[in-house]
Enzyme design. Structure first.
Site, mmCIF file in Angstrom:
data_model
loop_
_atom_site.group_PDB
_atom_site.id
_atom_site.type_symbol
_atom_site.label_atom_id
_atom_site.label_comp_id
_atom_site.label_asym_id
_atom_site.label_seq_id
_atom_site.Cartn_x
_atom_site.Cartn_y
_atom_site.Cartn_z
ATOM 1 C CB CYS A 1 -0.987 -0.010 1.164
ATOM 2 S SG CYS A 1 -0.244 0.194 2.805
ATOM 3 C CG HIS B 1 -4.533 0.160 3.771
ATOM 4 N ND1 HIS B 1 -3.878 -0.876 3.157
ATOM 5 C CD2 HIS B 1 -5.363 0.688 2.827
ATOM 6 C CE1 HIS B 1 -4.302 -0.988 1.906
ATOM 7 N NE2 HIS B 1 -5.188 -0.038 1.683
ATOM 8 C CG HIS C 1 -6.724 0.471 -1.644
ATOM 9 N ND1 HIS C 1 -6.898 -0.211 -0.459
ATOM 10 C CD2 HIS C 1 -7.715 0.020 -2.455
ATOM 11 C CE1 HIS C 1 -7.932 -1.016 -0.537
ATOM 12 N NE2 HIS C 1 -8.453 -0.890 -1.738
#
Length: 359
Positions: free
Chosen positions: A274, A322, A334
Site C-alpha cells: 500500500c 494502510h 490502493h
C-alpha cells in the site's frame, strides 16, 4: 547399609490429573498456530474464514509497514557505514603519502650521515606510539615536525573513523536481525491466511477474491479498473480538481497501475504494497515520500475528510497501517492485500483514520 529401594510410581489423580488434562488441551490449542500442523479449530463458514483472513491481512500489513521502516533504517545505516569506510580509506591514502614523504627526507639525511627520527617513524611498527614519545619532538626539525603533526592527525582521524564504523556495524547487525524477525511475522500471517483460504471451495474463493478487503462498491471498482486497462479516460476525470500538477500526476500514475499485484515490501514498478504504491505515484510526480504509512501521514498538511481533493493520501485503521490515493467521489486507488490487485475502492471499505495533502 541402607537398602536401595525402587522409587514409587506416583499415579495421576485429583488435581494432578486435572493439571495434565489442562496442559494437553493447551498443547492442542497451540497446535493451531501458523505452522498449520493442528486442526483443533472447528470448521468455519465462508464468512468466518473471510473475517479471519481480513484480520490476518490487516495484521500482516501492520507488520509489513514495520518491516518497511526497519528496512529503510537498515539501508540508511549501510550507507553511513560505507561512507565511513570510504573516508577511512581516503585518509589512509593521505597518510601513506605523508609517511612516504617523511621517509624520503629521512633517507636523504641518512645518506648524509645519521638516522633521522622521521625514518624511525616510517619504519616503526606502531607509528602512533612512537609519535607519543617526547624525545621525537625534541629531535625533529621544524619542517619534519609539521609533517609529523599531519601524520599524527591522520592516524587519529583513521582511528575515529574506524571506531564510528564499528558502532555502525554493530547497529547494522541488530537492525538486520530485527528485519528478519519482522519478515517472519509477515510471512507467518500471510501463510496462515493462505491456509484458511485453502479451506474454501473454488466458488467461495473466487467470491472472496472479488470482494478484496471486503466492502461495497466492488462492481464499480471493477468497471474502473477495466476502463483504465483498456486505455480509456480515468472515470470522472479524477485528475480534474487536484490541488496541483504533482497531485494530478500521482493520480494518473495510480490509475496506470490498476490491476498490478500486491506484493508486501514492493515499491513498483510492477507490484506494490500500500505505501509502496503511494510512494511510487509521487516519485513519478517528482516528489520523494517516506516509505511507511506512519511517516507518509506527516509528509504534508493534514486535511479533513470534507476537504479531500484528488491526490490526497488517505489513511486507515487506528495504527495508520494502510494508505491509498484519493481520486474523488468518495473513492481511492490502493493496493489492498495479496487477495486483490491495485484497485479502485470506496473510502468506507476500511476504518478511516485521516488524510494528508502532499505539498
Amino acid at each position: 547399609m541402607a537398602a536401595h529401594r525402587k522409587p514409587r510410581q506416583r499415579s495421576f489423580s485429583g488435581n494432578t490429573a486435572r493439571t495434565a488434562a489442562t496442559l494437553a488441551l493447551a498443547g492442542a490449542a497451540t497446535a493451531t498456530g501458523f505452522d498449520g500442523t493442528g486442526h483443533a479449530e472447528p470448521n468455519l463458514t465462508p464468512a468466518q474464514v473471510k473475517a479471519k483472513v481480513d484480520q490476518l491481512y490487516q495484521e500482516a500489513e501492520a507488520a509489513t509497514e514495520k518491516y518497511n521502516g526497519a528496512k529503510e533504517k537498515t539501508e540508511a545505516t549501510e550507507q553511513r557505514l560505507n561512507s565511513l569506510r570510504d573516508r577511512a580509506a581516503r585518509t589512509e591514502e593521505r597518510l601513506n603519502v605523508a609517511r612516504e614523504a617523511l621517509g624520503s627526507v629521512a633517507a636523504s639525511q641518512y645518506r648524509s650521515g645519521g638516522l633521522d627520527p622521521a625514518l624511525q617513524l616510517v619504519l616503526s611498527d606502531d607509528p602512533d606510539q612512537y609519535l607519543d614519545g617526547a624525545a621525537f619532538a625534541e629531535r625533529a626539525g621544524h619542517r619534519q615536525a609539521g609533517a609529523v603533526a599531519r601524520v599524527r592527525k591522520q592516524l587519529r582521524e583513521i582511528e575515529q573513523l574506524r571506531g564510528a564504523a564499528r558502532v555502525e556495524l554493530t547497529s547494522l547487525k541488530a537492525q538486520q536481525a530485527q528485519l528478519q524477525r519482522r519478515k517472519r511475522t509477515v510471512t507467518g500471517k500471510l501463510g496462515a491466511a493462505r491456509r484458511l483460504l485453502a479451506r474454501l471451495g473454488a466458488e467461495d474463493r473466487a467470491r472472496f477474491g472479488a470482494s478484496g478487503a471486503g466492502g461495497p462498491g466492488t462492481d464499480r471498482a471493477s468497471r474502473d479498473a477495466t476502463g483504465a486497462r483498456d486505455g480509456l479516460q480515468a472515470p470522472g476525470s479524477a485528475t480534474v480538481g487536484a490541488p496541483n500538477s504533482r497531485a494530478a500526476a500521482a493520480v494518473a500514475y495510480a490509475y496506470s497501475k490498476l490491476g498490478s499485484p500486491y506484493v508486501w515490501g514492493a515499491t513498483g514498478p510492477d507490484s506494490f504494497d500500500c505505501s509502496g504504491l503511494t510512494q511510487a505515484a509521487y516519485r513519478a510526480a517528482g516528489l520523494s515520500l517516506p516509505r511507511t504509512t506512519y511517516t507518509q501521514i506527516n509528509a504534508g498538511r493534514r486535511v479533513s475528510r470534507a476537504e479531500l481533493l484528488p491526490g490526497d493520501l488517505v489513511f486507515f485503521y487506528s495504527g495508520i497501517t494502510h494508505v491509498g490515493i484519493y481520486i474523488g467521489d468518495g473513492r481511492m486507488i490502493h493496493a489492498p492485500n495479496p487477495s486483490a490487485p491495485v484497485r479502485v475502492a470506496p473510502l468506507d471499505e476500511m476504518p478511516y483514520a485521516g488524510a494528508t495533502r502532499v505539498l
